[in-house]
Scaffold this active site. Structure first.
Site, PDB file in Angstrom:
ATOM      1  N   ILE A 212     -66.267  -0.456 -24.723  1.00 31.86           N
ATOM      2  CA  ILE A 212     -66.232  -1.917 -24.678  1.00 31.86           C
ATOM      3  C   ILE A 212     -67.263  -2.454 -25.666  1.00 31.86           C
ATOM      4  CG2 ILE A 212     -66.474  -3.955 -23.205  1.00 31.86           C
ATOM      5  CD1 ILE A 212     -66.043  -2.092 -20.791  1.00 31.86           C
TER       6      ILE A 212
ATOM      7  N   LYS B  26     -78.692   0.220 -18.549  1.00 25.60           N
ATOM      8  CA  LYS B  26     -77.738  -0.677 -19.205  1.00 25.60           C
ATOM      9  C   LYS B  26     -78.046  -2.150 -18.909  1.00 25.60           C
ATOM     10  CE  LYS B  26     -74.132   2.866 -19.121  1.00 25.60           C
ATOM     11  NZ  LYS B  26     -72.908   3.348 -18.450  1.00 25.60           N
TER      12      LYS B  26
ATOM     13  N   GLY C  95     -66.427   8.423 -22.272  1.00 23.90           N
ATOM     14  CA  GLY C  95     -65.390   9.241 -22.887  1.00 23.90           C
ATOM     15  C   GLY C  95     -65.658   9.442 -24.365  1.00 23.90           C
TER      16      GLY C  95
ATOM     17  N   PHE D   3     -74.012  17.220 -31.423  1.00 19.59           N
ATOM     18  CA  PHE D   3     -72.588  17.459 -31.696  1.00 19.59           C
ATOM     19  C   PHE D   3     -71.887  17.848 -30.398  1.00 19.59           C
ATOM     20  CE2 PHE D   3     -68.928  19.364 -33.991  1.00 19.59           C
ATOM     21  CZ  PHE D   3     -68.715  18.349 -34.907  1.00 19.59           C
TER      22      PHE D   3
ATOM     23  N   VAL E  76     -74.045   0.667 -24.031  1.00 16.81           N
ATOM     24  CA  VAL E  76     -73.616  -0.028 -22.814  1.00 16.81           C
ATOM     25  C   VAL E  76     -72.122  -0.304 -22.922  1.00 16.81           C
ATOM     26  CG1 VAL E  76     -73.954  -2.005 -21.286  1.00 16.81           C
ATOM     27  CG2 VAL E  76     -75.877  -1.156 -22.660  1.00 16.81           C
TER      28      VAL E  76
ATOM     29  N   GLY F 136     -64.869  15.623 -15.287  1.00 15.60           N
ATOM     30  CA  GLY F 136     -65.820  15.364 -16.358  1.00 15.60           C
ATOM     31  C   GLY F 136     -66.425  13.979 -16.332  1.00 15.60           C
TER      32      GLY F 136
ATOM     33  N   ASP G 275     -78.621   5.022 -14.489  1.00 20.96           N
ATOM     34  CA  ASP G 275     -77.815   4.732 -15.673  1.00 20.96           C
ATOM     35  C   ASP G 275     -77.497   3.233 -15.747  1.00 20.96           C
ATOM     36  OD1 ASP G 275     -75.783   5.776 -17.873  1.00 20.96           O
ATOM     37  OD2 ASP G 275     -74.632   4.445 -16.568  1.00 20.96           O
TER      38      ASP G 275
END
Length: 379
Positions: free
Chosen positions: A119, A188, A285, A8, A115, A170, A184
């Site tokens: 999008i 992906k 985000g 959470f 990924v 952030g 990262d």
């Protein structure tokens, strides 16, 4: 659909908020380490409580990391529950076990948010593969690195200054290693290539070079030559031959990649019929990522699960030749493969991707970037 949210944090809260107004999807349980009170969901610290509750048909894993995330996901699938995840590291690491298990247990699984954040990249790969062969995938997949590189290029910041701002906003973690070292993006690329090509790439053969060592003087040299640096992934299939790698790459100022700002992504596929298609948007985000998690939930209400199972494990051969900008070290190999110099940096003759990455692995302070392929550089 009754959902148990595992985690959470940023994304988990976003999923909860987006689902709240809906009548077809309900968050009934939340697994959280914090003490938390929600008006319409049971909060628990015990995953077994969720696993044994037959009213919960779908697990949404947004906690991140490999363990216990994978342990929970695997146990949920074995228990016959459907699974949605935004966890690119887990999917990439356990792909060979995860996808066959999903088909064996006949449950639904999707990971669109893993990924591209907001999008719908993986969903589009799935659609494209229905009617054509995908030959190439990749692009700008990490918003943190793109923010740093864009800030250095457009605003003249140093790497340290740009990273500090990304952390303040952030976009970057306090420990940015996974982003700036390309891990990262590597995760992906693995997922994207596997889905696009219908295989499972040998991930240990996919080389990665990040942006940690880039300096303001590198960016200034690039700008003086009409170039811009981006961290880019590439996965390609040609005649049963597979190549895949992650590396800083230079683009001309009029290339679309050079225009991608701040923390945005630009991910591209090339099909044998449709040609090149690019997908642009926020790669991270709370609500952009949660949006694709909820889209996966809606797919489940229509009994639409994961893409087809992969056809086998394949090896990587990165024998395509590129020229590279290299700054930070030298030896006899680099000297013998130097075509010219830009300041303190060498511009190599065409060398294979495999050779260049193997050489860079010996020199941890080196910065390298692949040069453009499509036209001569104006020196």
């Amino acid at each position: 659909m009754n959902i148990a949210l595992l985690g959470f944090g940023v994304v988990g809260r976003g999923v909860y908020d987006l689902v709240a107004p809906r009548s077809d999807i309900r968050v009934t349980h939340v697994l959280c380490r914090r003490d938390l009170s929600l008006p319409d969901a049971t909060v628990t610290h015990d995953f077994q409580e969720i696993l044994l509750d037959s009213s919960i048909d779908t697990i949404v894993e947004v906690m991140g990391g490999l363990h216990p995330a994978w342990d929970y996901v695997r146990d949920a699938i074995l228990a016959g529950k459907n699974v949605i995840t935004a966890n690119k590291a887990m999917v990439a690491e356990f792909y060979d076990e995860l996808i066959p298990l999903v088909h064996q247990k006949n449950v639904l699984f999707r990971c669109t948010a893993a990924v591209g954040g907001g999008i719908g990249w993986l969903s589009e790969l799935e659609r494209v593969r229905r009617c054509e062969t995908i030959r190439k995938v990749g692009g700008i997949m990490n918003g943190t690195c793109n923010y740093i590189l864009d800030s250095m290029t457009q605003r003249g910041l140093t790497y340290t200054e740009a990273l500090s701002q990304a952390q303040h906003l952030g976009y970057a973690e306090s420990n940015p290693t996974t982003d700036v070292d390309g891990i990262d993006t590597w995760h992906k690329l693995i997922i994207s290539s596997n889905i696009a090509f219908g295989v499972s790439l040998n991930k240990h053969q996919i080389p990665v070079c990040g942006i940690r060592n880039i300096l303001a003087e590198d960016v200034a040299l690039f700008r003086s030559h009409g170039l811009c640096c981006k961290l880019v992934s590439t996965g390609q299939m040609q005649g049963g031959h597979f190549s895949a790698y992650v590396q800083p790459t230079l683009f001309y100022d009029d290339d679309i990649e050079s225009t991608v700002p701040t923390n945005y992504n630009l991910i591209t596929l090339e099909g044998n019929t449709s040609g090149r298609q690019s997908f642009y948007g926020q790669g991270a985000g709370r609500y952009p990522t949660a949006y694709n998690v909820v889209q996966d939930c809606i797919d489940f209400t229509q009994n639409h699960g994961f893409y087809s199972i992969f056809q086998g494990k394949v090896d990587i051969c990165n024998d395509n030749r590129l020229q590279y900008y290299v700054r930070g070290s030298s030896d006899s190999w680099l000297e013998s493969h130097t075509a010219e110099t830009w300041g303190k940096a060498a511009i190599t003759t065409p060398v294979t991707v495999e050779q260049m990455h193997a050489w860079c692995a010996k020199y941890p302070n080196v910065f390298m970037a692949a040069l453009p392929e499509r036209k001569d550089i104006q020196c």
